[in-house]
Design a protein around this motif. Sequence first.
Motif, PDB file in Angstrom:
ATOM      1  N   GLU A   1      47.550  95.247 148.457  1.00  0.00           N
ATOM      2  CA  GLU A   1      47.695  94.284 147.276  1.00  0.00           C
ATOM      3  C   GLU A   1      48.010  94.286 146.269  1.00  0.00           C
ATOM      4  OE1 GLU A   1      43.241  93.886 146.965  1.00  0.00           O
ATOM      5  OE2 GLU A   1      42.416  93.645 149.199  1.00  0.00           O
ATOM      6  N   LEU A   2      48.434  93.230 146.246  1.00  0.00           N
ATOM      7  CA  LEU A   2      49.617  92.339 144.390  1.00  0.00           C
ATOM      8  C   LEU A   2      48.895  93.109 143.658  1.00  0.00           C
ATOM      9  CD1 LEU A   2      51.449  91.078 143.196  1.00  0.00           C
ATOM     10  CD2 LEU A   2      50.217  88.842 143.596  1.00  0.00           C
ATOM     11  N   ALA A   3      47.310  92.718 143.186  1.00  0.00           N
ATOM     12  CA  ALA A   3      46.168  93.302 142.071  1.00  0.00           C
ATOM     13  C   ALA A   3      46.766  94.924 142.478  1.00  0.00           C
ATOM     14  CB  ALA A   3      45.067  92.934 142.569  1.00  0.00           C
ATOM     15  N   LEU A   4      46.845  95.502 143.171  1.00  0.00           N
ATOM     16  CA  LEU A   4      47.178  97.032 142.987  1.00  0.00           C
ATOM     17  C   LEU A   4      48.255  96.913 142.838  1.00  0.00           C
ATOM     18  CD1 LEU A   4      45.831  99.762 143.648  1.00  0.00           C
ATOM     19  CD2 LEU A   4      46.263  99.480 145.787  1.00  0.00           C
ATOM     20  N   ALA A   5      49.398  96.832 143.408  1.00  0.00           N
ATOM     21  CA  ALA A   5      50.250  96.975 143.105  1.00  0.00           C
ATOM     22  C   ALA A   5      51.164  96.369 141.605  1.00  0.00           C
ATOM     23  CB  ALA A   5      51.449  96.266 143.583  1.00  0.00           C
ATOM     24  N   GLU A   6      50.647  95.649 141.211  1.00  0.00           N
ATOM     25  CA  GLU A   6      51.131  95.622 140.027  1.00  0.00           C
ATOM     26  C   GLU A   6      50.061  96.356 138.775  1.00  0.00           C
ATOM     27  OE1 GLU A   6      50.078  90.453 139.412  1.00  0.00           O
ATOM     28  OE2 GLU A   6      48.787  90.974 139.120  1.00  0.00           O
ATOM     29  N   ARG A   7      48.882  96.851 138.954  1.00  0.00           N
ATOM     30  CA  ARG A   7      48.508  97.728 138.328  1.00  0.00           C
ATOM     31  C   ARG A   7      49.159  99.296 138.040  1.00  0.00           C
ATOM     32  NH1 ARG A   7      43.560  95.471 140.497  1.00  0.00           N
ATOM     33  NH2 ARG A   7      43.344  97.465 142.133  1.00  0.00           N
ATOM     34  N   ARG A   8      49.576  99.522 139.380  1.00  0.00           N
ATOM     35  CA  ARG A   8      50.024 100.795 139.643  1.00  0.00           C
ATOM     36  C   ARG A   8      51.268 100.975 138.924  1.00  0.00           C
ATOM     37  NH1 ARG A   8      53.027 102.520 143.081  1.00  0.00           N
ATOM     38  NH2 ARG A   8      52.944 100.653 144.664  1.00  0.00           N
ATOM     39  N   LEU A   9      52.649  99.736 139.296  1.00  0.00           N
ATOM     40  CA  LEU A   9      53.544  99.527 138.609  1.00  0.00           C
ATOM     41  C   LEU A   9      53.214  99.692 137.277  1.00  0.00           C
ATOM     42  CD1 LEU A   9      55.165  97.321 140.695  1.00  0.00           C
ATOM     43  CD2 LEU A   9      55.647  99.638 140.821  1.00  0.00           C
TER      44      LEU A   9
ATOM     45  N   LEU B   1      48.299  82.320 146.271  1.00  0.00           N
ATOM     46  CA  LEU B   1      48.717  83.325 145.583  1.00  0.00           C
ATOM     47  C   LEU B   1      47.787  83.484 144.757  1.00  0.00           C
ATOM     48  CD1 LEU B   1      50.903  85.659 145.492  1.00  0.00           C
ATOM     49  CD2 LEU B   1      51.941  84.625 143.540  1.00  0.00           C
ATOM     50  N   SER B   2      47.597  85.472 145.057  1.00  0.00           N
ATOM     51  CA  SER B   2      45.949  85.569 144.502  1.00  0.00           C
ATOM     52  C   SER B   2      46.527  86.716 144.682  1.00  0.00           C
ATOM     53  CB  SER B   2      44.486  85.553 144.268  1.00  0.00           C
ATOM     54  OG  SER B   2      43.929  85.835 146.085  1.00  0.00           O
ATOM     55  N   GLY B   3      46.039  87.842 143.304  1.00  0.00           N
ATOM     56  CA  GLY B   3      45.435  89.401 143.604  1.00  0.00           C
ATOM     57  C   GLY B   3      45.369  90.223 144.876  1.00  0.00           C
ATOM     58  N   ALA B   4      44.816  89.612 146.012  1.00  0.00           N
ATOM     59  CA  ALA B   4      43.841  90.074 147.194  1.00  0.00           C
ATOM     60  C   ALA B   4      45.349  89.573 147.779  1.00  0.00           C
ATOM     61  CB  ALA B   4      43.041  89.278 147.289  1.00  0.00           C
ATOM     62  N   CYS B   5      46.305  89.051 147.457  1.00  0.00           N
ATOM     63  CA  CYS B   5      47.383  88.620 148.559  1.00  0.00           C
ATOM     64  C   CYS B   5      48.163  90.330 149.178  1.00  0.00           C
ATOM     65  CB  CYS B   5      47.585  87.875 148.230  1.00  0.00           C
ATOM     66  SG  CYS B   5      48.190  86.060 148.465  1.00  0.00           S
ATOM     67  N   VAL B   6      47.811  90.497 150.020  1.00  0.00           N
ATOM     68  CA  VAL B   6      48.994  91.379 151.018  1.00  0.00           C
ATOM     69  C   VAL B   6      50.299  91.905 150.894  1.00  0.00           C
ATOM     70  CG1 VAL B   6      49.162  93.903 152.755  1.00  0.00           C
ATOM     71  CG2 VAL B   6      46.779  91.654 151.834  1.00  0.00           C
ATOM     72  N   LEU B   7      51.254  92.393 150.090  1.00  0.00           N
ATOM     73  CA  LEU B   7      52.423  92.910 150.400  1.00  0.00           C
ATOM     74  C   LEU B   7      52.939  93.060 151.506  1.00  0.00           C
ATOM     75  CD1 LEU B   7      52.660  93.179 146.629  1.00  0.00           C
ATOM     76  CD2 LEU B   7      53.197  91.049 147.447  1.00  0.00           C
ATOM     77  N   ARG B   8      53.504  92.687 152.068  1.00  0.00           N
ATOM     78  CA  ARG B   8      54.447  92.862 153.027  1.00  0.00           C
ATOM     79  C   ARG B   8      56.346  93.128 153.030  1.00  0.00           C
ATOM     80  NH1 ARG B   8      51.182  95.489 155.948  1.00  0.00           N
ATOM     81  NH2 ARG B   8      49.660  94.631 156.153  1.00  0.00           N
ATOM     82  N   ARG B   9      56.851  94.372 152.655  1.00  0.00           N
ATOM     83  CA  ARG B   9      58.172  94.521 152.742  1.00  0.00           C
ATOM     84  C   ARG B   9      59.163  94.276 153.739  1.00  0.00           C
ATOM     85  NH1 ARG B   9      59.864  98.777 149.249  1.00  0.00           N
ATOM     86  NH2 ARG B   9      61.502  99.094 150.479  1.00  0.00           N
ATOM     87  N   ASN B  10      59.755  93.322 153.069  1.00  0.00           N
ATOM     88  CA  ASN B  10      60.591  92.733 154.222  1.00  0.00           C
ATOM     89  C   ASN B  10      62.341  92.930 154.000  1.00  0.00           C
ATOM     90  OD1 ASN B  10      61.184  90.368 156.567  1.00  0.00           O
ATOM     91  ND2 ASN B  10      61.508  89.019 154.951  1.00  0.00           N
ATOM     92  N   GLY B  11      62.878  93.964 155.185  1.00  0.00           N
ATOM     93  CA  GLY B  11      63.944  94.472 155.023  1.00  0.00           C
ATOM     94  C   GLY B  11      64.383  96.033 154.919  1.00  0.00           C
TER      95      GLY B  11
ATOM     96  N   ARG C   1      62.640  89.682 149.688  1.00  0.00           N
ATOM     97  CA  ARG C   1      62.824  90.812 150.147  1.00  0.00           C
ATOM     98  C   ARG C   1      60.713  91.521 150.449  1.00  0.00           C
ATOM     99  NH1 ARG C   1      66.097  94.162 145.431  1.00  0.00           N
ATOM    100  NH2 ARG C   1      65.933  95.755 147.072  1.00  0.00           N
ATOM    101  N   LEU C   2      59.944  90.547 149.465  1.00  0.00           N
ATOM    102  CA  LEU C   2      59.016  91.118 149.753  1.00  0.00           C
ATOM    103  C   LEU C   2      58.430  89.488 150.530  1.00  0.00           C
ATOM    104  CD1 LEU C   2      56.919  92.783 146.693  1.00  0.00           C
ATOM    105  CD2 LEU C   2      57.455  93.876 148.819  1.00  0.00           C
ATOM    106  N   THR C   3      57.799  89.995 151.615  1.00  0.00           N
ATOM    107  CA  THR C   3      56.503  88.588 151.620  1.00  0.00           C
ATOM    108  C   THR C   3      54.328  88.603 150.984  1.00  0.00           C
ATOM    109  OG1 THR C   3      56.830  89.053 154.162  1.00  0.00           O
ATOM    110  CG2 THR C   3      58.056  87.536 153.565  1.00  0.00           C
ATOM    111  N   THR C   4      54.333  87.207 151.663  1.00  0.00           N
ATOM    112  CA  THR C   4      52.566  87.711 151.403  1.00  0.00           C
ATOM    113  C   THR C   4      51.842  86.284 152.669  1.00  0.00           C
ATOM    114  OG1 THR C   4      50.867  88.237 150.299  1.00  0.00           O
ATOM    115  CG2 THR C   4      52.479  87.033 149.178  1.00  0.00           C
ATOM    116  N   GLY C   5      51.347  86.461 152.826  1.00  0.00           N
ATOM    117  CA  GLY C   5      50.941  85.847 153.781  1.00  0.00           C
ATOM    118  C   GLY C   5      49.993  84.227 152.996  1.00  0.00           C
ATOM    119  N   LEU C   6      49.826  83.041 152.883  1.00  0.00           N
ATOM    120  CA  LEU C   6      49.508  82.249 152.412  1.00  0.00           C
ATOM    121  C   LEU C   6      48.453  80.682 152.929  1.00  0.00           C
ATOM    122  CD1 LEU C   6      52.851  80.948 149.118  1.00  0.00           C
ATOM    123  CD2 LEU C   6      50.947  83.364 149.059  1.00  0.00           C
TER     124      LEU C   6
END
Length: 67
Positions: A18-26, A57-67, A47-52
Amino acid sequence: MPEADEERAWREVVDGEELALAERRLAGHRQSEEARPSLMALLWSGRLTTGLVAGPLSGACVLRRNG
């Protein structure tokens, strides 16, 4: 935004995270919002995608690597 921050985010983001988790971790010991520009740059470049489909867009959006 330094390119090095964007590349670090690309290396460390986890597919399915999730976007919020990635932000906190990074961000580490910094404010989580400080990691946001790197993640937004990766989304903007595709390079990253997420379903809207479910909403904006919110912290609950799931990030997907693209490439």
